[in-house]
Design a protein around this motif. Structure first.
Motif, short mmCIF file in Angstrom:
data_model
loop_
_atom_site.label_atom_id
_atom_site.label_comp_id
_atom_site.label_asym_id
_atom_site.label_seq_id
_atom_site.Cartn_x
_atom_site.Cartn_y
_atom_site.Cartn_z
N LEU A 101 30.51 94.28 2.92
CA LEU A 101 30.93 94.26 1.52
C LEU A 101 29.76 94.49 0.57
O LEU A 101 29.79 95.41 -0.27
N LEU A 102 28.73 93.69 0.65
CA LEU A 102 27.62 93.81 -0.30
C LEU A 102 26.84 95.11 -0.14
O LEU A 102 26.49 95.74 -1.15
N GLN A 133 26.25 86.13 -6.48
CA GLN A 133 26.65 85.82 -5.10
C GLN A 133 25.72 86.51 -4.12
O GLN A 133 25.31 85.92 -3.11
N ALA A 134 25.37 87.75 -4.41
CA ALA A 134 24.46 88.48 -3.53
C ALA A 134 23.09 87.84 -3.50
O ALA A 134 22.48 87.67 -2.43
N LEU A 154 18.76 95.66 -1.22
CA LEU A 154 20.01 95.19 -1.81
C LEU A 154 19.75 94.13 -2.87
O LEU A 154 20.45 94.06 -3.88
N ARG A 155 18.74 93.33 -2.65
CA ARG A 155 18.37 92.32 -3.65
C ARG A 155 17.98 92.99 -4.97
O ARG A 155 18.40 92.57 -6.05
N ALA A 156 17.19 94.05 -4.87
CA ALA A 156 16.79 94.77 -6.08
C ALA A 156 18.00 95.40 -6.76
O ALA A 156 18.08 95.43 -8.00
N GLN A 157 18.96 95.88 -5.98
CA GLN A 157 20.15 96.48 -6.58
C GLN A 157 21.01 95.44 -7.28
O GLN A 157 21.64 95.72 -8.32
N VAL A 163 30.87 91.59 -12.65
CA VAL A 163 29.58 92.15 -12.22
C VAL A 163 28.56 91.04 -12.03
O VAL A 163 27.86 90.98 -11.01
N VAL A 164 28.47 90.14 -12.99
CA VAL A 164 27.50 89.05 -12.90
C VAL A 164 27.80 88.16 -11.71
O VAL A 164 26.91 87.77 -10.94
N GLY A 165 29.06 87.84 -11.52
CA GLY A 165 29.43 86.96 -10.42
C GLY A 165 29.06 87.53 -9.06
O GLY A 165 28.51 86.83 -8.20
#
Length: 702
Positions: free
Chosen positions: A190-191, A212-213, A223-226, A206-208
């Motif tokens: 998913l992420l 969560q990520a 993915l953290r940077a995204q 979007v914020v949520g």
């Protein structure tokens, strides 16, 4: 000859007949490769040092290139290529997206079921281009592309799924609808499929999802940077706490994103929180912190603190070549601190120093005007008489900030078109009482860019009657580029929607524009008629002067990567151009370089932390080579500093201007063609200033 080999050749003959042999001689979309009478054979290609591509695949690739360039949907040729090798099938999917005809959805949906992941990836991207609705079919392609994209979200190949999510975001599909489909994929998918395009969606979700990520302890760094990019690109107040927790992150790009986001939605405490970032070892983080501080002060949420003032003074005197963009950002930021006399005096000294670099003087002058320093007016009046047009253009902007209307009236009659356009833009932005009259007067300007600025004023405020807009459209027929006619079409559409009594007259002019010699104008007029509930006409093929043999030659010439060396005032830079993904764009860039087109041109735009841009023969951002290129959008990403993109003013309007990114810029993905990347000399790119020259541009021999 086998039946398998015969079929593509029959496709070639059929398509050539349908397109009238492709031997037209008007309206070329770019410089043509010199064709050989029968096209290069495998043997001649080898002797020329070119890879041996021949036979059906050569013909089909040449036809795909022809169809994209001419913007023609031809099912026989496209269907034949869709049965070729995996790489040819992927190229067909990209071509369908670039052509933009909604009839291509069915074939793209077929390719979306291909056994090869690379083909499915290209098909998902092509559907995304159609879903955005910017092709020849306009909004007609949006609805038909959504269903197959939703299906592809859960493709077994992750990259296919994330391309599908991107396409749905481009089409404006709500985030919750995409999530509903995404949850059907394995949880671990998913992420990775959502985060690269999360920033493109609207709404509080979007914020949520970003938070969560970020709560996932094993989330990969990319993915953290995204996730942070989604919080910072279009920040929302509810995302500020998550950004604050990342202010000391180990990743410098994340620190820069945090500063960017907090500058737009942060509060009083954030200026102090960002203060240590002014000493960050990463230039990008410092630049974003300076911009954030300026925004917070200008918004009135915080007063200028002493540590910022002291650091700004030091940064104004920064001399290190590799920190030149930090110095530029510091000058820009100082405008918010001009209650401080020490900063004001330093800016005055910079603006008044005839030995200082012009870019630095211009920025200092503008900062003084933005900060309403009492010493600014005298400096602005002096700059208005400077022999350099770029300095006079800056004087116009500064005069607008200071309310010096008589000086603006002088500058809008300047001998230089860029200065005239700049002065008018200031008056239009300020919505001067006589702005409409000035815009109408400017429609008679001999320079197209000035007329475009005037017409854009009537797009934003449709106060000019249809007869005068029609006259402006007809007067632009003598222009080499279609920009003024495009703007006239937009203004006619807005006038028709705003003034029902003139709707019929506007439609009549738009129907004439739908038969314009330039395909871009015809497309724009057709969309305007469609928006006005009139049946849009058939566009016909985009005019082109290339034969099929010329497209074969282009395929050969762009089959392998090329290198281009830019020799600048700051040193040499080498660009690697893959070429095969963007053959028309790559060929244009190389041919312009070989012809010496770029030699002596200025770097006309530098945005600290964003891009360096050049390639404009006018030097003011409004110039080009005299032709336009199709947008060869593809799967490459603006995921790093040093990516080379092609600038444009709207779909399919690119020419000679190019830019180099100074940091990752994901929001440019699927919007501006990527032609290559810097492989040597990125540190030289980072030291370029506005006004620096490209001394020489030439391709490098193998």
């Amino acid at each position: 000859m086998s039946t398998r080999r015969l079929r593509p050749l029959l496709v070639l003959l059929a398509t050539t007949a349908l397109l009238g042999g492709c031997t037209g001689t008007t309206g070329s979309s770019g410089p043509a490769a010199t064709p050989r009478s029968a096209g290069p054979s495998g043997a001649s290609a080898a002797s020329a040092g070119l890879p041996a591509i021949d036979g059906p695949e050569l013909e089909q690739r040449a036809l795909l290139l022809l169809l994209v360039d001419r913007q023609v949907y031809e099912p026989v040729a496209l269907g034949g290529a869709a049965n070729g090798t995996p790489s040819l099938r992927a190229e067909t999917a990209l071509a369908l997206g670039r052509i933009g005809d909604p009839r291509g959805v069915a074939l793209l949906e077929t390719l979306l079921g291909d056994a090869e992941p690379s083909v499915r990836r290209a098909a998902a991207f092509g559907l995304g281009l159609l879903a955005r609705g910017e092709g020849a079919g306009g909004r007609l392609g949006v609805g038909a592309a959504i269903a197959p994209l939703l299906g592809a979200v859960v493709d077994e190949d992750r990259s296919v799924g994330l391309r599908a999510v991107e396409g749905l975001a481009l089409a404006g599909v709500p985030l919750d609808r995409v999530i509903t489909r995404l949850v059907e994929a394995p949880a671990a998918e998913l992420l990775p499929r959502l985060l690269p395009s999360l920033y493109r969606f609207d709404g509080p979700g979007v914020v949520g999802w970003a938070e969560q990520a970020l709560a996932e302890p094993a989330l990969p760094a990319a993915l953290r940077a995204q996730a942070v990019y989604a919080l910072a690109r279009t920040p929302r107040p509810e995302g500020a706490p998550a950004l604050r927790r990342l202010v000391d992150d180990a990743d410098p790009w994340i620190r820069a994103l945090v500063a960017r986001g907090l500058g737009r939605v942060g509060g009083r405490s954030d200026l102090e929180l960002l203060t240590p970032m002014l000493d960050d070892p990463d230039a990008g983080a410092v630049i974003q912190a300076l911009d954030a501080g300026t925004r917070l002060v200008e918004r009135g949420v915080a007063a200028p603190p002493d540590p910022w003032r002291d650091r700004l003074v030091a940064l104004l005197d920064e001399r290190a070549e590799e920190r030149v963009q930090v110095r530029a950002a510091a000058v820009d930021a100082a405008a918010a601190w001009l209650l401080d006399d020490a900063l004001g005096q330093r800016l005055v000294a910079l603006a008044d120093d005839v030995t200082a670099e012009p870019w630095l003087r211009r920025r200092a002058l503008l900062a003084l005007a933005e900060g309403e320093d009492p010493r600014a007016e005298a400096l602005v009046r002096r700059a208005a008489n400077d022999p350099r047009p770029d300095v006079r253009t800056t004087a116009a902007r500064a005069a607008g900030l200071l309310g010096l209307r008589p000086l603006l009236d002088t500058l809008r009659q300047d001998a230089d078109a860029g200065v005239r356009r700049g002065a008018l833009a200031v008056l239009f932005e300020a919505d001067a009482p006589d702005a409409a009259g000035l815009a109408a007067l400017a429609l008679g300007d001999p320079d197209q860019s000035v007329r475009v600025a005037a017409l854009e004023r009537f797009v934003q405020q449709p106060t000019l009657d249809v007869d005068l807009l029609a006259e402006a459209y007809r007067a632009a027929d003598a222009d080499l580029e279609p920009d003024a006619r495009l703007s006239a079409v937009d203004a006619l559409r807005e006038r028709a929607e705003a003034t029902p009594t003139e709707r019929g007259a506007a439609v009549a002019v738009l129907e004439t524009a739908a038969e314009d010699r330039d395909w871009l104008v015809r497309r724009r007029a057709a969309r305007a008629l469609d928006a006005l509930d009139r049946e849009p006409p058939e566009l016909g093929a985009a005019a082109g002067g290339r034969t099929v043999a010329a497209y074969r030659e282009i395929v050969h010439r762009t089959w392998r990567p090329q290198r281009l060396e830019l020799t600048t005032e700051r040193g040499s830079v080498v660009l690697e151009l893959p070429c095969r993904p963007t053959p028309l764009t790559c060929l244009s860039l190389l041919q312009l370089a070989d012809a010496g087109f770029y030699d002596g041109l200025e770097i006309h735009r530098v945005v600290p932390g964003f891009v360096v841009q050049g390639g404009d023969p006018r030097g003011d951002g409004a110039g080009g080579p005299g032709y336009t290129l199709r947008d060869e959008l593809g799967l490459s990403r603006y995921d790093a500093a040093g990516i080379v993109g092609i600038a444009h003013s709207g779909p399919d309007t690119a020419g000679s201007q190019f830019f180099v990114t100074l940091a990752p810029q994901p929001h440019l993905d699927a919007a501006y063609p990527i032609v290559g990347r810097v492989v040597q000399g990125l540190d030289r790119i980072e030291t370029l200033r506005e006004g620096d020259r490209i001394l020489r541009a030439r391709r490098l021999a193998d």
